[in-house]
Design a protein around this motif. Structure first.
Motif, PDB file in Angstrom:
ATOM      1  N   TYR A  56      19.568   5.041 -57.420  1.00 45.82           N
ATOM      2  CA  TYR A  56      18.359   5.813 -57.116  1.00 45.82           C
ATOM      3  C   TYR A  56      18.643   6.995 -56.190  1.00 45.82           C
ATOM      4  N   GLU A  57      19.726   6.867 -55.405  1.00 49.11           N
ATOM      5  CA  GLU A  57      20.097   7.961 -54.497  1.00 49.11           C
ATOM      6  C   GLU A  57      20.300   9.273 -55.256  1.00 49.11           C
ATOM      7  N   ALA A  58      20.830   9.164 -56.483  1.00 43.76           N
ATOM      8  CA  ALA A  58      21.116  10.374 -57.261  1.00 43.76           C
ATOM      9  C   ALA A  58      19.838  11.150 -57.588  1.00 43.76           C
ATOM     10  N   LEU A  59      18.708  10.434 -57.610  1.00 42.25           N
ATOM     11  CA  LEU A  59      17.460  11.043 -58.099  1.00 42.25           C
ATOM     12  C   LEU A  59      16.732  11.876 -57.057  1.00 42.25           C
ATOM     13  N   ASP A  60      17.099  11.727 -55.821  1.00 41.87           N
ATOM     14  CA  ASP A  60      16.360  12.350 -54.726  1.00 41.87           C
ATOM     15  C   ASP A  60      16.289  13.875 -54.888  1.00 41.87           C
ATOM     16  N   GLY A  61      15.131  14.379 -55.230  1.00 40.26           N
ATOM     17  CA  GLY A  61      14.942  15.827 -55.382  1.00 40.26           C
ATOM     18  C   GLY A  61      15.550  16.409 -56.643  1.00 40.26           C
ATOM     19  N   ALA A  62      15.922  15.552 -57.602  1.00 44.81           N
ATOM     20  CA  ALA A  62      16.552  16.063 -58.831  1.00 44.81           C
ATOM     21  C   ALA A  62      15.487  16.552 -59.806  1.00 44.81           C
ATOM     22  N   ASP A  63      15.924  17.475 -60.683  1.00 47.31           N
ATOM     23  CA  ASP A  63      14.993  18.015 -61.679  1.00 47.31           C
ATOM     24  C   ASP A  63      14.959  17.180 -62.944  1.00 47.31           C
ATOM     25  N   ALA A  64      15.964  16.327 -63.120  1.00 48.45           N
ATOM     26  CA  ALA A  64      15.974  15.474 -64.316  1.00 48.45           C
ATOM     27  C   ALA A  64      16.944  14.316 -64.106  1.00 48.45           C
ATOM     28  N   LEU A  65      16.649  13.216 -64.787  1.00 49.00           N
ATOM     29  CA  LEU A  65      17.580  12.083 -64.867  1.00 49.00           C
ATOM     30  C   LEU A  65      18.177  12.083 -66.273  1.00 49.00           C
TER      31      LEU A  65
END
Ligand SMILES: NC(=O)c1ccc[n+]([C@@H]2O[C@H](COP(=O)([O-])OP(=O)(O)OC[C@H]3O[C@@H](n4cnc5c(N)ncnc54)[C@H](O)[C@@H]3O)[C@@H](O)[C@H]2O)c1
Length: 466
Positions: free
Chosen positions: A394-403
């Protein structure tokens, strides 16, 4: 039986521990001193489920030893397995330098009857090359006419025994093989194989297949080429499905239930990868070229696979209007498939390089493959600073524009969509393994794209059908 296995990578190490597990005395050899040091400490240098337990148990019982020196291993062995790498050469052919080096060394060292088993995936004719290489060394040691020369030839027999294990389930595949393919030149070699493999096929000895050397060598390539063909066929069809509104997963179920077709290796996705399919397809094409034989189907399989990786990368690119500058993309999964840390030819390498070259910031998570990916990324000419890794998905998702889901590890299968929604800057999901229920994601307000299923807008239109 005393057995030597040369090469302690994914295949050699699994072969060694599994032979030890059924009671053979095994010595594994590798020129990589750091690997051997780890193995002597019972630490597997690769990730493979179940390997560490087998390693500890058999090393503890002293049925399994490790060395960097073939000279320490060969004496008294009934068979030596060559399980070294056969990477893709610059022209697509199989680079046999490691196989040849081992054959030369065997020729210099062998001092008794020995079955030399080529387990590496090698082009047709390689066993003959190995036999000729060993013979040439033996002739230097025992020149024709000299004392002992009459005994030279019968000492060494060369056989083929390609490996069909799958990374991620390698131990189980080896312990419970659906078939063991062997290529031999004589009955004695076949008898040694039967004795060696008896513990693995007690319930059905007919699973050990004996054939000519060249048929055995070809069987391995034919198997991988067939599997790669199925994947490329489905990937190609998935692109048409996207255009005409069909769902490739429904089509897969529809055709896979036909026993003539079968269910496996029909999954559309980001393209096949790994240390085998890409290089083995290219090596078979190279063999065909050398023999003036055009394999048109296989050429298309390889081409389709290259197209597919870029096709899925472009989905992401076009969603953001062809401009990824300032966009942060979260990646789940780097390994070419779940259950392994192997990233050789992983689609992630091509897809992530494309995203970075288009200006994206990439943050990646993988349960076990971040380290191996980091090395492969740099080897592929990319900069370390062009990607970052996180320890928690979930850390990767912080403020990301897409998963972007790239590898279908079990831990990604049932994520918390509310948590994901809360972390992403924009609710966009590219599911390149068709793992998620598009209807509920669309309902939860995500822009959702996958492979070969109607796109998110059509999903809403067709929602009632799911
Ligand atoms: N990885 C797979 O899933 C798989 C499955 C089936 C077949 N194969 C085939 O098996 C072969 C080995 O593949 P892998 O994935 O295990 O490769 P790998 O790269 O993981 O391991 C090869 C090992 O051989 C060692 N080596 C190289 N030269 C040596 C030498 N002269 N003496 C001793 N050791 C030496 C290397 O240090 C390395 O540890 C290849 O031909 C591959 O195509 C691989």
């Amino acid at each position: 039986m005393k057995l030597t296995v040369v090469g302690s990578g994914y295949v050699g190490l699994v072969t060694g521990v599994c032979f030890a597990e059924v009671g053979h005395d095994v010595i594994c050899v590798d020129t990589d001193a750091s690997k051997i040091a780890m193995l002597r400490d019972n630490v597997p240098p690769i990730y493979e489920p179940g390997l560490d337990e087998l390693l500890k148990r058999n090393a503890g019982h002293e049925r399994l030893q490790f060395t960097t020196k073939l000279s320490e291993a060969l004496t008294g062995s009934s068979a030596v397995f060559i399980a070294v790498g056969t990477p893709e050469g610059e022209d697509g052919s199989s680079d046999l330098r490691y196989v040849k080096a081992v054959a030369t060394e065997i020729g210099k060292l062998v001092d008794g009857p020995l079955l030399v088993v080529v387990k590496s995936t090698v082009p047709v004719g390689t066993c003959d090359m190995v036999a000729a290489t060993i013979d040439a060394e033996l002739l230097k040691r025992f020149p024709a006419g000299s004392h002992g020369s009459a005994n030279v030839k019968p000492w060494v027999r060369v056989a083929s025994n390609p490996e069909f294990l799958k990374e991620g389930t390698a131990i189980e595949d080896f312990m419970k093989p659906d078939r063991i393919v062997t290529g031999v030149t004589d009955h004695e070699s076949a008898a040694i194989f039967h004795e060696m493999y008896a513990p693995f096929i007690q319930d059905d000895p007919s699973r050990l297949q004996v054939m000519e050397l060249r048929s055995s060598e070809m069987t391995k390539y034919a198997a991988n080429a067939m599997l790669a063909t199925r994947i490329s066929f489905m990937n190609e069809l998935s692109r048409l499905c996207e255009l005409v509104g069909s769902n490739i997963d429904d089509v897969r179920r529809g055709i896979g239930s036909d026993p003539r077709i079968g269910k496996k290796f029909l999954y559309a996705g980001p393209g096949y990868g790994g240390s085998c399919f890409p290089k083995d397809v290219e090596a078979l094409l190279s063999t065909a070229r050398q023999n003036d034989c055009e394999l048109t189907v296989l050429k298309a399989v390889s081409h389709t696979n290259k197209l597919q990786k870029m096709h899925v990368a472009r989905k992401i690119h076009s969603h953001f209007g062809g401009d990824l500058k300032g966009r942060k993309i979260a990646i789940w999964g780097l390994a070419f498939k779940p259950g392994t840390d192997d990233v050789r030819e992983a689609p992630a390498l091509t897809i992530l390089s494309a995203l970075v070259n288009w200006g994206a910031e990439v943050v990646a998570h993988d349960p076990v493959a971040s380290k191996t990916f980091g090395r492969a990324w740099v080897q592929a000419g990319m900069k370390e600073s062009q990607i970052s890794y996180v320890d928690e998905a979930y850390e990767a998702l912080d403020g990301a524009d897409a998963l972007v889901l790239l590898t279908e590890w079990p831990e990604y299968k049932r994520p918390s969509w509310s948590r994901i929604r809360g972390l992403l800057r924009t609710p966009v999901v590219f599911d390149l393994r068709n793992q998620y229920p598009f209807k509920s994601l669309a309902e939860a307000g995500f822009h959702y794209e996958c492979v070969g299923r109607p796109d998110s807008q059509s999903n809403s239109r067709n929602a009632g059908a799911k």
